[in-house]
Scaffold this active site. Sequence first.
Site, PDB file in Angstrom:
ATOM      1  N   ALA A  10      -3.601 -62.164  29.693  1.00  0.00           N
ATOM      2  CA  ALA A  10      -3.333 -60.923  28.717  1.00  0.00           C
ATOM      3  C   ALA A  10      -4.757 -60.418  28.618  1.00  0.00           C
ATOM      4  O   ALA A  10      -4.585 -59.076  27.951  1.00  0.00           O
ATOM      5  CB  ALA A  10      -2.967 -61.609  27.572  1.00  0.00           C
ATOM      6  N   ALA A  11      -5.812 -60.805  29.140  1.00  0.00           N
ATOM      7  CA  ALA A  11      -7.197 -60.081  28.928  1.00  0.00           C
ATOM      8  C   ALA A  11      -7.407 -59.334  30.307  1.00  0.00           C
ATOM      9  O   ALA A  11      -8.297 -58.561  30.433  1.00  0.00           O
ATOM     10  CB  ALA A  11      -8.118 -61.255  28.667  1.00  0.00           C
ATOM     11  N   GLN A  13      -6.388 -57.036  33.941  1.00  0.00           N
ATOM     12  CA  GLN A  13      -6.122 -55.760  33.974  1.00  0.00           C
ATOM     13  C   GLN A  13      -4.408 -55.275  34.092  1.00  0.00           C
ATOM     14  O   GLN A  13      -4.225 -54.115  33.543  1.00  0.00           O
ATOM     15  CB  GLN A  13      -6.642 -55.010  35.315  1.00  0.00           C
ATOM     16  CG  GLN A  13      -6.566 -55.792  36.654  1.00  0.00           C
ATOM     17  CD  GLN A  13      -6.724 -54.826  37.855  1.00  0.00           C
ATOM     18  OE1 GLN A  13      -7.170 -53.833  37.699  1.00  0.00           O
ATOM     19  NE2 GLN A  13      -6.282 -55.403  39.061  1.00  0.00           N
ATOM     20  N   ARG A  90      -6.108 -61.394  44.657  1.00  0.00           N
ATOM     21  CA  ARG A  90      -6.897 -61.463  46.126  1.00  0.00           C
ATOM     22  C   ARG A  90      -8.003 -60.344  46.190  1.00  0.00           C
ATOM     23  O   ARG A  90      -7.594 -59.257  45.445  1.00  0.00           O
ATOM     24  CB  ARG A  90      -5.826 -61.428  47.324  1.00  0.00           C
ATOM     25  CG  ARG A  90      -5.225 -60.125  47.389  1.00  0.00           C
ATOM     26  CD  ARG A  90      -4.297 -60.297  48.853  1.00  0.00           C
ATOM     27  NE  ARG A  90      -3.508 -59.301  48.453  1.00  0.00           N
ATOM     28  CZ  ARG A  90      -2.817 -58.623  49.653  1.00  0.00           C
ATOM     29  NH1 ARG A  90      -3.406 -59.163  50.867  1.00  0.00           N
ATOM     30  NH2 ARG A  90      -2.151 -57.488  49.641  1.00  0.00           N
ATOM     31  N   ARG A  96      -2.142 -63.075  50.257  1.00  0.00           N
ATOM     32  CA  ARG A  96      -1.659 -63.602  49.073  1.00  0.00           C
ATOM     33  C   ARG A  96      -1.691 -65.173  49.167  1.00  0.00           C
ATOM     34  O   ARG A  96      -2.040 -65.835  48.139  1.00  0.00           O
ATOM     35  CB  ARG A  96      -0.574 -63.062  48.502  1.00  0.00           C
ATOM     36  CG  ARG A  96      -0.676 -61.449  48.355  1.00  0.00           C
ATOM     37  CD  ARG A  96       0.685 -60.819  47.686  1.00  0.00           C
ATOM     38  NE  ARG A  96       0.893 -59.535  47.566  1.00  0.00           N
ATOM     39  CZ  ARG A  96       0.982 -58.559  48.486  1.00  0.00           C
ATOM     40  NH1 ARG A  96       1.905 -58.901  49.715  1.00  0.00           N
ATOM     41  NH2 ARG A  96       0.930 -57.317  48.218  1.00  0.00           N
ATOM     42  N   GLN A 110       1.817 -74.657  33.729  1.00  0.00           N
ATOM     43  CA  GLN A 110       2.529 -73.533  32.650  1.00  0.00           C
ATOM     44  C   GLN A 110       3.960 -74.015  32.829  1.00  0.00           C
ATOM     45  O   GLN A 110       5.001 -73.860  31.721  1.00  0.00           O
ATOM     46  CB  GLN A 110       2.333 -71.974  32.889  1.00  0.00           C
ATOM     47  CG  GLN A 110       0.922 -71.684  32.729  1.00  0.00           C
ATOM     48  CD  GLN A 110       0.650 -70.453  32.721  1.00  0.00           C
ATOM     49  OE1 GLN A 110       1.222 -69.458  33.350  1.00  0.00           O
ATOM     50  NE2 GLN A 110      -0.796 -69.829  32.569  1.00  0.00           N
ATOM     51  N   ASN A 129       0.014 -64.002  42.100  1.00  0.00           N
ATOM     52  CA  ASN A 129       0.164 -64.483  43.437  1.00  0.00           C
ATOM     53  C   ASN A 129       0.003 -65.925  43.985  1.00  0.00           C
ATOM     54  O   ASN A 129      -1.010 -66.393  43.384  1.00  0.00           O
ATOM     55  CB  ASN A 129      -0.391 -63.635  44.433  1.00  0.00           C
ATOM     56  CG  ASN A 129       0.432 -62.048  44.392  1.00  0.00           C
ATOM     57  OD1 ASN A 129       1.404 -62.230  44.644  1.00  0.00           O
ATOM     58  ND2 ASN A 129      -0.449 -61.032  44.138  1.00  0.00           N
ATOM     59  N   ASP A 157       7.525 -53.842  45.188  1.00  0.00           N
ATOM     60  CA  ASP A 157       7.781 -53.571  46.578  1.00  0.00           C
ATOM     61  C   ASP A 157       8.850 -52.594  46.623  1.00  0.00           C
ATOM     62  O   ASP A 157       8.941 -51.666  47.553  1.00  0.00           O
ATOM     63  CB  ASP A 157       7.932 -54.739  47.388  1.00  0.00           C
ATOM     64  CG  ASP A 157       6.838 -55.836  47.130  1.00  0.00           C
ATOM     65  OD1 ASP A 157       5.709 -55.456  47.457  1.00  0.00           O
ATOM     66  OD2 ASP A 157       7.021 -56.876  46.443  1.00  0.00           O
ATOM     67  N   HIS A 185       6.865 -61.730  48.485  1.00  0.00           N
ATOM     68  CA  HIS A 185       6.062 -60.747  47.981  1.00  0.00           C
ATOM     69  C   HIS A 185       4.629 -60.886  49.133  1.00  0.00           C
ATOM     70  O   HIS A 185       3.710 -61.431  48.198  1.00  0.00           O
ATOM     71  CB  HIS A 185       6.076 -60.656  46.688  1.00  0.00           C
ATOM     72  CG  HIS A 185       4.791 -59.719  46.192  1.00  0.00           C
ATOM     73  ND1 HIS A 185       4.829 -58.495  46.265  1.00  0.00           N
ATOM     74  CD2 HIS A 185       3.428 -60.098  45.765  1.00  0.00           C
ATOM     75  CE1 HIS A 185       3.747 -57.794  45.873  1.00  0.00           C
ATOM     76  NE2 HIS A 185       2.915 -58.733  45.513  1.00  0.00           N
TER      77      HIS A 185
HETATM   78  P1  NAD Z   1      -7.249 -60.103  36.543  1.00  0.00           P
HETATM   79  O1  NAD Z   1      -8.173 -60.609  37.232  1.00  0.00           O
HETATM   80  O2  NAD Z   1      -7.542 -58.740  35.866  1.00  0.00           O
HETATM   81  O3  NAD Z   1      -6.590 -60.692  35.427  1.00  0.00           O
HETATM   82  C1  NAD Z   1      -6.278 -62.123  35.340  1.00  0.00           C
HETATM   83  C2  NAD Z   1      -6.356 -62.618  34.059  1.00  0.00           C
HETATM   84  O4  NAD Z   1      -5.697 -64.040  34.234  1.00  0.00           O
HETATM   85  C3  NAD Z   1      -7.797 -63.020  33.563  1.00  0.00           C
HETATM   86  O5  NAD Z   1      -8.012 -62.449  32.437  1.00  0.00           O
HETATM   87  C4  NAD Z   1      -7.838 -64.509  33.860  1.00  0.00           C
HETATM   88  O6  NAD Z   1      -8.647 -64.988  32.868  1.00  0.00           O
HETATM   89  C5  NAD Z   1      -6.381 -64.963  33.563  1.00  0.00           C
HETATM   90  N1  NAD Z   1      -6.143 -66.461  33.753  1.00  0.00           N
HETATM   91  C6  NAD Z   1      -6.460 -67.044  34.524  1.00  0.00           C
HETATM   92  N2  NAD Z   1      -6.044 -68.226  34.586  1.00  0.00           N
HETATM   93  C7  NAD Z   1      -5.313 -68.326  33.619  1.00  0.00           C
HETATM   94  C8  NAD Z   1      -4.521 -69.461  32.986  1.00  0.00           C
HETATM   95  N3  NAD Z   1      -4.396 -70.605  33.507  1.00  0.00           N
HETATM   96  N4  NAD Z   1      -3.631 -69.134  31.984  1.00  0.00           N
HETATM   97  C9  NAD Z   1      -3.729 -67.808  31.363  1.00  0.00           C
HETATM   98  N5  NAD Z   1      -4.600 -66.824  31.972  1.00  0.00           N
HETATM   99  C10 NAD Z   1      -5.286 -67.003  33.067  1.00  0.00           C
HETATM  100  O7  NAD Z   1      -5.948 -59.901  37.516  1.00  0.00           O
HETATM  101  P2  NAD Z   1      -4.776 -58.795  37.341  1.00  0.00           P
HETATM  102  O8  NAD Z   1      -4.950 -57.731  38.509  1.00  0.00           O
HETATM  103  O9  NAD Z   1      -4.206 -58.639  35.905  1.00  0.00           O
HETATM  104  O10 NAD Z   1      -3.701 -59.567  38.430  1.00  0.00           O
HETATM  105  C11 NAD Z   1      -3.030 -61.017  38.090  1.00  0.00           C
HETATM  106  C12 NAD Z   1      -2.308 -61.557  39.100  1.00  0.00           C
HETATM  107  O11 NAD Z   1      -1.133 -60.767  39.441  1.00  0.00           O
HETATM  108  C13 NAD Z   1      -2.962 -61.824  40.291  1.00  0.00           C
HETATM  109  O12 NAD Z   1      -2.559 -62.897  41.070  1.00  0.00           O
HETATM  110  C14 NAD Z   1      -2.411 -60.491  41.333  1.00  0.00           C
HETATM  111  O13 NAD Z   1      -2.675 -60.932  42.776  1.00  0.00           O
HETATM  112  C15 NAD Z   1      -1.275 -60.546  40.934  1.00  0.00           C
HETATM  113  N6  NAD Z   1      -0.492 -59.368  41.349  1.00  0.00           N
HETATM  114  C16 NAD Z   1       0.954 -59.509  41.678  1.00  0.00           C
HETATM  115  C17 NAD Z   1       1.749 -58.293  41.845  1.00  0.00           C
HETATM  116  C18 NAD Z   1       3.113 -58.509  42.236  1.00  0.00           C
HETATM  117  O14 NAD Z   1       3.823 -57.529  42.434  1.00  0.00           O
HETATM  118  N7  NAD Z   1       3.838 -59.703  42.025  1.00  0.00           N
HETATM  119  C19 NAD Z   1       1.155 -57.074  41.550  1.00  0.00           C
HETATM  120  C20 NAD Z   1      -0.430 -57.191  41.323  1.00  0.00           C
HETATM  121  C21 NAD Z   1      -0.991 -58.264  41.112  1.00  0.00           C
HETATM  122  C1  LMR Z   2       0.233 -55.999  45.029  1.00  0.00           C
HETATM  123  O1  LMR Z   2       1.247 -55.774  45.875  1.00  0.00           O
HETATM  124  O2  LMR Z   2      -0.486 -54.844  44.845  1.00  0.00           O
HETATM  125  C2  LMR Z   2      -0.301 -57.314  44.240  1.00  0.00           C
HETATM  126  O3  LMR Z   2       0.361 -58.455  44.934  1.00  0.00           O
HETATM  127  C3  LMR Z   2      -1.727 -57.263  44.762  1.00  0.00           C
HETATM  128  C4  LMR Z   2      -1.986 -57.862  46.096  1.00  0.00           C
HETATM  129  O4  LMR Z   2      -3.026 -58.726  46.397  1.00  0.00           O
HETATM  130  O5  LMR Z   2      -1.587 -57.277  46.913  1.00  0.00           O
END
Ligand code: NAD
Ligand code: LMR
Length: 331
Positions: A10-11, A13, A90, A96, A110, A129, A157, A185
């Site tokens: 939640a903290a 991006q 990543r 990923r 979790q 991911n 996607d 993904h």
């Molecule tokens: P980020 O680094 O900005 O934020 C991740 C947050 O998760 C951080 O605040 C971190 O402290 C927290 N965190 C880490 N471990 C934790 C835990 N055990 N419990 C709770 N919180 C925890 O990253 P982001 O840009 O917000 O991305 C988050 C994830 O989403 C990444 O794995 C990224 O690759 C993935 N992502 C997936 C998709 C998709 O389409 N599936 C798209 C974009 C990003």
């Molecule tokens: C995305 O598709 O943008 C996310 O899964 C982040 C990544 O690592 O590509």
Amino acid sequence: MALRVCVTGAAGQIAYSLLYSVAKGDVFGKDQPVILTLLDIPPMMGVLEGVVMELQDCALPILQEVIATSDEREAFTDIDVAMLVGAMPRREGMERKDLLKANAKIFKSQGKSLDQYAKKTVKVVVVGNPANTNALIAMKCAPSIPKENFSCLTRLDQNRAKSQIAGKCSVPTSAVKKVTIWGNHSSTQFPDAMHAVVVKDGKDIQASEAVNDDAWLKGDFITTVQKRGAAVIAARKLSSAMSAAKAICDHVRDWVQGTADDDWVSMGVISDGNSYGVPEGLVYSFPVKLSGGKWTIVDGLAVDAFAREKMDVTAKELVEERDAAFAFIAD
Ligand code: NAD
Ligand code: LMR
């Protein structure tokens, strides 16, 4: 009654965009009160406090309460929806699946906490991911919650694919329907426009006819969508966030509110071994229709040799990820 919605990471991006949309009614409706439980790790509690202040300062009418915590029990107790975003993203040059070892333990922990504390009807979307395999880990660690309640995000996607087709045909994205993302993904996913429809001049036409460029549909269209996440990372030096948050909202809104009769959506769901030749027990992205809070895989779509090969490649990668993940979480 207010819905209890947990957002992890939640903290981070993605959450920064996601929380505002959820709290203003984009997902559950403008009149549905929500209680947000926000989970992050202890070092991020200061940042999370700032996010809570900002949510309060938005003065959103449906936001009934915000609970910020680093305790999974507090975050997951009695929740209706879990948006599992928190994980390491990543960086440039990584795939990923390179995140598997680092992130698997988060979803093991979790999953167990969901099993213990969440409502048995909780709907879970995994975003962190590698999203498909993390969803499988959480599902495996939460045996008292139906498998159908777990999903992973491939809507980003799908949105990317729709946008590419809309651009090519000079129509709004709302005019593109029935695009499918098959599989993982990851860069092996298969974005499939074979059954897609484009509304042009008020008429539904096959996307292949509207695009009128078979080489593009079988080539650049697919690779652009497969590599879009990496392209965003290369440009922003950070992974996608605004578009990811929008896709999470689309995913959960449709799961709760249903899909339109003339369209379907893609989401990663558990494979039963009877759909499109996908092995049993993977979280694989399929075309699904949603109604009454339940998903059903769209069946009967023709699969030609080109599609078959691509659907198998991404399934094979998921089998490998699953086997590696189950070995990590065994100890
Ligand atoms: P980020 O680094 O900005 O934020 C991740 C947050 O998760 C951080 O605040 C971190 O402290 C927290 N965190 C880490 N471990 C934790 C835990 N055990 N419990 C709770 N919180 C925890 O990253 P982001 O840009 O917000 O991305 C988050 C994830 O989403 C990444 O794995 C990224 O690759 C993935 N992502 C997936 C998709 C998709 O389409 N599936 C798209 C974009 C990003
Ligand atoms: C995305 O598709 O943008 C996310 O899964 C982040 C990544 O690592 O590509």
